[in-house]
Design a protein around this motif. Structure first.
Motif, PDB file in Angstrom:
ATOM      1  N   VAL A   5       0.850  -1.195   0.000  1.00  0.00           N
ATOM      2  CA  VAL A   5       0.000   0.000   0.000  1.00  0.00           C
ATOM      3  C   VAL A   5       0.885   1.243   0.000  1.00  0.00           C
ATOM      4  N   ILE A   6       0.631   2.143  -0.955  1.00  0.00           N
ATOM      5  CA  ILE A   6       1.264   3.456  -0.907  1.00  0.00           C
ATOM      6  C   ILE A   6       0.545   4.255   0.175  1.00  0.00           C
ATOM      7  N   CYS A   7       1.264   4.583   1.223  1.00  0.00           N
ATOM      8  CA  CYS A   7       0.637   5.218   2.391  1.00  0.00           C
ATOM      9  C   CYS A   7       1.313   6.533   2.725  1.00  0.00           C
ATOM     10  N   SER A   8       0.557   7.603   2.636  1.00  0.00           N
ATOM     11  CA  SER A   8       1.086   8.928   2.971  1.00  0.00           C
ATOM     12  C   SER A   8       0.990   9.210   4.454  1.00  0.00           C
ATOM     13  N   GLY A   9       0.075   8.492   5.117  1.00  0.00           N
ATOM     14  CA  GLY A   9      -0.239   8.809   6.510  1.00  0.00           C
ATOM     15  C   GLY A   9      -1.553   9.551   6.637  1.00  0.00           C
ATOM     16  N   GLY A  10      -2.192   9.827   5.494  1.00  0.00           N
ATOM     17  CA  GLY A  10      -3.475  10.513   5.482  1.00  0.00           C
ATOM     18  C   GLY A  10      -4.636   9.572   5.750  1.00  0.00           C
ATOM     19  N   LEU A  11      -5.810  10.157   5.905  1.00  0.00           N
ATOM     20  CA  LEU A  11      -7.005   9.374   6.214  1.00  0.00           C
ATOM     21  C   LEU A  11      -7.280   8.317   5.155  1.00  0.00           C
ATOM     22  N   ASP A  12      -7.159   8.679   3.885  1.00  0.00           N
ATOM     23  CA  ASP A  12      -7.499   7.763   2.802  1.00  0.00           C
ATOM     24  C   ASP A  12      -6.557   6.560   2.761  1.00  0.00           C
ATOM     25  N   SER A  13      -5.250   6.835   2.770  1.00  0.00           N
ATOM     26  CA  SER A  13      -4.296   5.744   2.611  1.00  0.00           C
ATOM     27  C   SER A  13      -4.194   4.875   3.859  1.00  0.00           C
ATOM     28  N   VAL A  14      -4.387   5.449   5.040  1.00  0.00           N
ATOM     29  CA  VAL A  14      -4.392   4.633   6.257  1.00  0.00           C
ATOM     30  C   VAL A  14      -5.637   3.757   6.286  1.00  0.00           C
ATOM     31  N   SER A  15      -6.773   4.313   5.863  1.00  0.00           N
ATOM     32  CA  SER A  15      -7.989   3.499   5.755  1.00  0.00           C
ATOM     33  C   SER A  15      -7.783   2.365   4.761  1.00  0.00           C
ATOM     34  N   ASN A  96       2.657  15.309 -11.992  1.00  0.00           N
ATOM     35  CA  ASN A  96       3.010  13.901 -12.232  1.00  0.00           C
ATOM     36  C   ASN A  96       3.353  13.139 -10.953  1.00  0.00           C
ATOM     37  N   ARG A  97       2.972  13.663  -9.815  1.00  0.00           N
ATOM     38  CA  ARG A  97       3.356  13.050  -8.534  1.00  0.00           C
ATOM     39  C   ARG A  97       2.941  11.585  -8.449  1.00  0.00           C
ATOM     40  N   ASN A  98       1.676  11.296  -8.734  1.00  0.00           N
ATOM     41  CA  ASN A  98       1.221   9.917  -8.595  1.00  0.00           C
ATOM     42  C   ASN A  98       1.876   8.986  -9.605  1.00  0.00           C
ATOM     43  N   ALA A  99       2.099   9.477 -10.818  1.00  0.00           N
ATOM     44  CA  ALA A  99       2.739   8.641 -11.827  1.00  0.00           C
ATOM     45  C   ALA A  99       4.151   8.263 -11.394  1.00  0.00           C
ATOM     46  N   ILE A 100       4.867   9.223 -10.818  1.00  0.00           N
ATOM     47  CA  ILE A 100       6.234   8.965 -10.353  1.00  0.00           C
ATOM     48  C   ILE A 100       6.221   7.968  -9.196  1.00  0.00           C
ATOM     49  N   MET A 101       5.371   8.195  -8.226  1.00  0.00           N
ATOM     50  CA  MET A 101       5.310   7.314  -7.065  1.00  0.00           C
ATOM     51  C   MET A 101       4.874   5.903  -7.457  1.00  0.00           C
ATOM     52  N   LEU A 102       3.883   5.812  -8.313  1.00  0.00           N
ATOM     53  CA  LEU A 102       3.383   4.495  -8.720  1.00  0.00           C
ATOM     54  C   LEU A 102       4.432   3.726  -9.512  1.00  0.00           C
ATOM     55  N   ALA A 103       5.166   4.412 -10.373  1.00  0.00           N
ATOM     56  CA  ALA A 103       6.201   3.735 -11.149  1.00  0.00           C
ATOM     57  C   ALA A 103       7.256   3.131 -10.224  1.00  0.00           C
ATOM     58  N   VAL A 128      -9.404  18.003  -9.036  1.00  0.00           N
ATOM     59  CA  VAL A 128      -8.161  18.755  -9.030  1.00  0.00           C
ATOM     60  C   VAL A 128      -7.002  18.018  -9.699  1.00  0.00           C
ATOM     61  N   TYR A 129      -6.931  16.706  -9.484  1.00  0.00           N
ATOM     62  CA  TYR A 129      -5.733  15.962  -9.868  1.00  0.00           C
ATOM     63  C   TYR A 129      -5.990  15.008 -11.033  1.00  0.00           C
ATOM     64  N   PRO A 130      -5.408  15.278 -12.202  1.00  0.00           N
ATOM     65  CA  PRO A 130      -5.632  14.401 -13.351  1.00  0.00           C
ATOM     66  C   PRO A 130      -5.062  13.000 -13.154  1.00  0.00           C
ATOM     67  N   ASP A 131      -4.025  12.866 -12.296  1.00  0.00           N
ATOM     68  CA  ASP A 131      -3.437  11.544 -12.083  1.00  0.00           C
ATOM     69  C   ASP A 131      -4.113  10.791 -10.933  1.00  0.00           C
ATOM     70  N   CYS A 132      -5.375  11.148 -10.676  1.00  0.00           N
ATOM     71  CA  CYS A 132      -6.202  10.418  -9.718  1.00  0.00           C
ATOM     72  C   CYS A 132      -7.492   9.915 -10.367  1.00  0.00           C
ATOM     73  N   ARG A 133      -7.634  10.147 -11.653  1.00  0.00           N
ATOM     74  CA  ARG A 133      -8.877   9.818 -12.338  1.00  0.00           C
ATOM     75  C   ARG A 133      -8.858   8.392 -12.889  1.00  0.00           C
TER      76      ARG A 133
END
Length: 236
Positions: A5-15, A96-103, A128-133
């Motif tokens: 799991v990619i986890c930032s520590g935020g509500l979404d990723s911890v859930s 491109n944050r998510n694309a970089i992290m996911l790669a 807001v974020y095109p790399d979340c769609r």
């Protein structure tokens, strides 16, 4: 299904981490330090990993983040107050944050023989974020299938991509997520500010889900006015 799991520590990723731990085989949490002003979130990711009894890795990509300039999350730019879906929130985009992290995560998963990488992108991010769609998620999976062909078969698991933050709160509650042990605020102060987009979205999500919000906010009532103002603009 062995899942990172990619986890930032935020509500979404911890859930999401708690959801994966309940439904699959959680083999680790992966976080990224990209120079974010609210990097205290990484401590919450580490705490989540310890709580779930899995390894936690933080990958330092600050040198990459330094070149992705112009965002309120990394530069000396004011984080705007207001509803998350307002046009002003685009200043929080890190290109491109998510694309970089996911790669990177897919490389780690392939090397570690994991079956999947899970990400907590959700419907509220689409504004807001095109790399979340959904289109990005589908395209990234296709790209990775080609990139790892003959070496590994890693799935991109994004169970929240078409749901609201309120539904994530409800799901997190079902899986025993300790919401007080998560961090959302982009301003990174001692407490959640209650005014930035992520704080407003967080407070609104608990309200809509009918789940008690344990978060301490500097301005706990701002969300209602911000949400009403955004709704009024949407009607126009």
């Amino acid at each position: 299904m062995k899942t990172i799991v990619i986890c930032s520590g935020g509500l979404d990723s911890v859930s999401l981490a708690h959801k994966v731990a309940a439904e699959h085989e959680l083999v680790g949490l992966l976080s990224f330090d990209y120079g974010q002003r609210h990097r205290k979130e990484l401590d919450f990711a580490a705490a989540c990993a310890a709580r779930l009894g899995v390894p936690h890795q933080t990958i330092d990509i600050r040198e990459i983040g330094r070149h992705l300039s112009g965002s309120a999350l990394t530069d000396d730019v004011d984080v705007p107050d207001g509803h998350y879906a307002e046009e002003t929130m685009k200043v929080t985009v890190v290109p491109n944050r998510n694309a970089i992290m996911l790669a990177i995560a897919f490389g780690v998963a392939a090397a570690g023989k994991a079956d999947a990488v899970a990400t907590a992108v959700h419907g509220g991010d689409h504004f807001v974020y095109p790399d979340c769609r959904p289109g990005f998620i589908d395209a990234f999976q296709t790209m990775q299938a080609h990139a790892l062909e003959g070496y590994a078969d890693v799935m991109l698991h994004a169970p929240y991509v078409n749901v609201s933050k309120a539904e994530i709160v409800a799901d997190g509650a079902r899986n025993g997520t300790p919401f007080a042990e998560t961090w959302s605020c982009y301003k990174g102060g001692e407490r959640h500010c209650g005014r930035c987009g992520t704080c407003v979205e967080r407070r609104e999500a608990f309200h809509l889900a009918g789940v008690e919000d344990p978060t301490e906010y500097d301005d706990p009532d701002f969300w209602a006015a911000a949400t009403s103002a955004f709704s009024a603009e949407e009607v126009k």
